[in-house]
Scaffold this motif. Structure first.
Motif, short mmCIF file in Angstrom:
data_model
loop_
_atom_site.label_atom_id
_atom_site.label_comp_id
_atom_site.label_asym_id
_atom_site.label_seq_id
_atom_site.Cartn_x
_atom_site.Cartn_y
_atom_site.Cartn_z
N LEU A 172 94.75 81.07 17.29
CA LEU A 172 94.93 80.11 18.76
C LEU A 172 95.80 81.74 19.34
N ARG A 173 96.32 82.77 18.88
CA ARG A 173 97.02 82.76 20.28
C ARG A 173 95.75 84.61 20.86
N ASP A 174 94.70 84.62 19.65
CA ASP A 174 93.44 85.35 19.94
C ASP A 174 93.23 84.59 21.07
N ARG A 175 92.58 83.40 21.21
CA ARG A 175 91.86 82.39 22.50
C ARG A 175 92.87 82.09 22.84
N TRP A 176 93.95 82.08 22.58
CA TRP A 176 95.11 82.51 24.43
C TRP A 176 95.40 83.10 25.37
N LYS A 177 94.74 84.52 24.54
CA LYS A 177 95.00 85.85 25.18
C LYS A 177 93.14 85.87 26.56
N SER A 178 92.73 85.21 25.63
CA SER A 178 91.07 85.90 26.31
C SER A 178 90.61 84.17 27.01
N ALA A 179 91.82 83.19 27.12
CA ALA A 179 90.96 81.89 27.54
C ALA A 179 90.85 82.25 29.33
N GLY A 180 91.27 83.26 30.02
CA GLY A 180 90.99 83.28 31.19
C GLY A 180 92.26 83.00 31.87
N ALA A 181 91.85 83.51 33.69
CA ALA A 181 92.77 82.79 34.54
C ALA A 181 92.60 81.52 35.24
N ILE A 182 94.31 80.92 35.37
CA ILE A 182 93.88 79.36 35.74
C ILE A 182 94.73 79.95 36.76
N PRO A 183 95.27 78.07 37.57
CA PRO A 183 95.27 77.80 38.89
C PRO A 183 96.80 78.35 39.03
N LYS A 184 97.61 78.80 39.77
CA LYS A 184 98.91 80.04 40.20
C LYS A 184 99.77 78.44 39.63
N ASP A 185 99.82 77.18 40.29
CA ASP A 185 100.56 76.38 40.53
C ASP A 185 101.35 76.10 38.65
N ASN A 186 99.82 75.83 37.76
CA ASN A 186 100.24 75.76 37.36
C ASN A 186 100.45 77.60 35.60
N TYR A 187 100.75 78.59 36.38
CA TYR A 187 101.04 79.70 35.38
C TYR A 187 102.45 79.69 35.16
N ASN A 188 103.59 79.38 35.21
CA ASN A 188 104.43 78.96 34.79
C ASN A 188 104.84 78.26 33.94
N HIS A 189 104.43 77.18 33.35
CA HIS A 189 104.55 75.73 33.34
C HIS A 189 103.92 75.61 31.90
N VAL A 190 102.92 76.29 32.34
CA VAL A 190 101.98 76.49 31.14
C VAL A 190 102.43 77.25 29.74
N TRP A 191 102.39 78.04 30.32
CA TRP A 191 102.59 79.37 29.58
C TRP A 191 103.76 78.87 28.66
N ASN A 192 104.72 78.58 29.47
CA ASN A 192 107.00 78.33 28.66
C ASN A 192 106.39 77.43 27.96
N ASN A 193 105.58 75.82 28.32
CA ASN A 193 105.11 74.95 26.85
C ASN A 193 104.04 75.71 25.91
N PHE A 194 103.45 76.99 26.57
CA PHE A 194 102.51 77.70 25.03
C PHE A 194 104.06 78.22 24.02
N HIS A 195 104.70 79.36 25.10
CA HIS A 195 105.25 80.20 24.44
C HIS A 195 106.51 78.92 23.18
N PHE A 196 107.12 77.91 23.86
CA PHE A 196 108.05 77.13 23.39
C PHE A 196 107.38 77.36 22.05
N HIS A 197 105.83 76.36 21.65
CA HIS A 197 106.16 76.19 20.29
C HIS A 197 105.31 77.05 19.93
N ILE A 198 105.52 78.55 20.68
CA ILE A 198 104.58 79.57 19.43
C ILE A 198 106.61 79.71 19.12
N GLU A 199 108.00 79.26 19.71
CA GLU A 199 108.82 79.87 19.12
C GLU A 199 109.26 79.34 18.49
N ARG A 200 109.34 78.00 18.32
CA ARG A 200 108.97 76.34 17.40
C ARG A 200 108.99 77.00 15.94
N PHE A 201 106.89 77.77 16.36
CA PHE A 201 106.59 78.21 15.24
C PHE A 201 107.22 79.24 13.67
#
Length: 624
Positions: free
Chosen positions: A180-209
């Motif tokens: 999943l982390r490898d797919r995340w790195k190669s997933a490409g750019a997203i709209p800047k308005d969603n950037y921080n929210h999406v990353w925080n969400n992903f990072h939150f679940h990684i830390e939970r794991f």
């Protein structure tokens, strides 16, 4: 470029240390988000910028066409806008000059009568629309890709959350997490308005794991250790940037380090998270402080440069506003302007948001001065001598017409000569009085003979008027028989009879209108087609103009008919274009039917006006 975007980073004065650090980091994250979104939109612009103001309209079109054909559409925006500004300015100047000449040559015309079509302008419009369409299409594809990437990342987050929530064997899930982390790195750019929210969400679940990964502490701790070592290396690299003399370069690399920290490296053990982040944040704060000092120095220097350039522009404008009436005065002014221009170019950069406006003001004031200078040297040397030659030529024209008895042709020519005389400027003083006396004597002699002759003609024309008045009265008793050919021949006979009665005085020409109204009423009753009736009436009108020897009105009628043809052709073309832009342009579409019906109606009217033009051209051929 990154350093330009970072100019918008907040100033940290007045904030407490924690808030200040968070603000700086948030600004870096925001810039990274914007860079990620726009990386595929704005290409590196390696194309040299041309001085487009020095190119002609055709050369500008060639330059624009080459850019569109040979360069990436995302790399030529500044060049295209530069070409557009120069083209429209030159085109506007050309149109103003053409309009001025038109109004001088047609004193009775209005400004709205002026029409001028330039092929270069049509070509420019076509090329610019082509560029705009390609750019819009490119931007749309980019936005579609950003949305797809966002959907992919949200899907990764959903899979990650399900994995964390539903996994009992976390040791076995490590492989899935890495995928999943490898797919995340190669997933490409997203709209800047969603950037921080999406990353925080992903990072939150990684830390939970990782926080729940207790079944295989050795694997978890090794991953934590590897992540810690990578982040420590980032901190070491960032600490070296503090001594980097090129602050812009250092800050660009710091942005890259933040992106790697955030997007490419996983979490560390809880006991190290706060400490290692504080270390990185402190270095970030120090670099930002150095950069802020540099930015303040640069901004202050650019503000000073702006003030100097504004002062130089004002100096050029002040010189341009003065009146210079001698060669020496103009030469001194040229030297002063050249000195100010040299200072302007040697003065450094100004604030980015003021650069284009300042350059436009500078070009405008120097252009105004050059126009005044060129006009002086173009006109002053030969003006009075040219005027002398013009007035002598007008006197010769007047002499050649003075004894003519063809008053209908000669009088307009003599009046035009008089009007032209008024528009010719001053001549050398020693010739002024003698020229005027000679010209006035020639004109008075001709118009005295004209008035005597016209008084005689007036008596004869009044006789014609009374005859036409009686004939018009007799038409009240005329009635149609109902037979088409008999009635049409009778009407044509009345028209011929009317023509034989001759011309009437200018002040009595309203009787011709009354006769035409009677004809209109008869044609309306006659079973003629609309087109046939219209052509018969038009032919009668033209023949009346021929009989009255009114060449000017004939010419005006020709121009009017030509304009009507052009208007109808343009309307048909526009209607046909409208059909092409209808999404469901089938023949049974009600809107298409209505437009096609309108097109047919316009074509019928166009054919009628074309036949009228043929009649007018036949008259001109006969005259020749």
């Amino acid at each position: 470029m990154l350093e330009e975007k970072n100019d918008n980073l907040p100033q940290a004065d007045g904030l407490n240390p924690e808030t200040e650090t968070n603000t700086i980091v948030d600004a870096i994250n925001s810039t990274n988000a914007e860079d990620s979104e726009t990386s595929s939109i704005n290409e590196s612009n390696h194309i040299p910028m041309v001085n487009y103001d020095e190119l002609s309209l055709d050369e500008l079109n060639v330059e624009l066409e080459n850019l569109i054909k040979n360069e990436k559409i995302t790399a030529i925006r500044d060049h295209v806008e530069g070409i557009k500004r120069s083209f429209l300015h030159k085109y506007s100047e050309l149109i103003d000059e053409k309009r001025k000449v038109f109004l001088e040559e047609n004193p009775d015309a209005f400004s709205t009568d002026f029409q001028y079509e330039l092929p270069a302008k049509n070509q420019f419009n076509s090329l610019y629309n082509q560029y705009r369409d390609q750019r819009n299409s490119h931007f749309k594809s980019i936005q579609d890709q950003l949305k797809k990437n966002l959907a992919d990342r949200n899907q990764i987050i959903t899979e990650l959350k399900e994995l964390v929530d539903n996994t009992e064997n976390y040791n076995a899930a490590l492989k899935d997490i890495q995928q999943l982390r490898d797919r995340w790195k190669s997933a490409g750019a997203i709209p800047k308005d969603n950037y921080n929210h999406v990353w925080n969400n992903f990072h939150f679940h990684i830390e939970r794991f990782y926080d729940q990964l207790h079944l295989d502490r050795e694997a978890r701790d090794m991953d934590f250790k590897n992540n810690l070592e990578q982040k420590q290396r980032i901190i070491e690299r960032a600490s070296l940037l503090i001594n980097e003399p090129d602050i812009r370069k250092a800050f660009r690399e710091l942005q890259t380090l933040h992106r790697i920290w955030k997007e490419e490296i996983g979490p560390v053990a809880k006991e190290h998270r706060e400490e290692i982040w504080q270390n990185f944040s402190e270095i970030t704060k120090q670099l930002h402080s150095k950069r802020e000092l540099l930015q303040n120095e640069i901004r202050e220097r650019e503000e000073n440069n702006l003030a100097k350039k504004k002062e130089l522009i004002a100096g050029i404008n002040e010189i341009s506003s003065k009146e210079f009436n001698s060669h020496n005065d103009w030469q001194n002014a040229i030297k002063e302007i050249e000195a100010l221009r040299t200072k302007f170019f040697s003065t450094g950069r100004v604030l980015a948001e003021q650069s284009e406006e300042t350059w436009a003001e500078f070009k405008n004031v120097t252009r105004n001065f050059n126009v005044l200078k060129n006009n002086f040297y173009k006109d002053i040397k030969k003006e009075q001598q040219d005027n002398l030659v013009k007035k002598q030529a007008l006197i010769e024209q007047a002499k050649s017409l003075a004894e003519s008895t063809d008053y209908d042709a000669t009088t307009p020519a003599m009046k035009k000569i008089q009007e032209d005389w008024k528009h010719v400027g001053h001549v050398p003083r020693k010739f002024s009085d003698s020229l005027w006396k000679e010209f006035k004597q020639i004109c008075n002699s001709y118009f005295d003979r004209l008035h005597t002759e016209r008084n005689k003609e007036m008596e004869s024309e009044m006789v014609n008027f009374n005859s036409k008045k009686d004939y018009l009265e007799s038409l009240k008793d005329f009635e149609l028989t109902g037979d088409h050919k008999t009635d049409l021949d009778a009407i044509k006979k009345h028209i011929e009879n009317w023509k034989t009665l001759g011309a009437v005085p200018q002040t009595r020409r309203h009787i011709e209108g009354k006769f035409n109204k009677v004809l209109d009423a008869l044609f309306d009753k006659l079973s003629l087609s609309k087109k046939e009736a219209e052509l018969v009436k038009f032919n009668n009108k033209i023949e009346h103009l021929i009989e009255s020897n009114d060449g000017r009105r004939l010419q005006n009628e020709t121009v009017f008919v030509q304009r009507k043809i052009e208007e109808l052709q343009s309307e048909i073309f526009q209607l046909e274009n409208n059909v092409q832009f209808i999404s469901n342009a089938k023949a049974d579409n009600p809107l298409v039917k209505e437009i096609n019906k309108n097109i047919d109606r316009h074509r019928d009217e166009l054919n009628l006006w074309k036949e009228k033009l043929v009649q007018l051209k036949n008259i001109n051929k006969n005259d020749e």
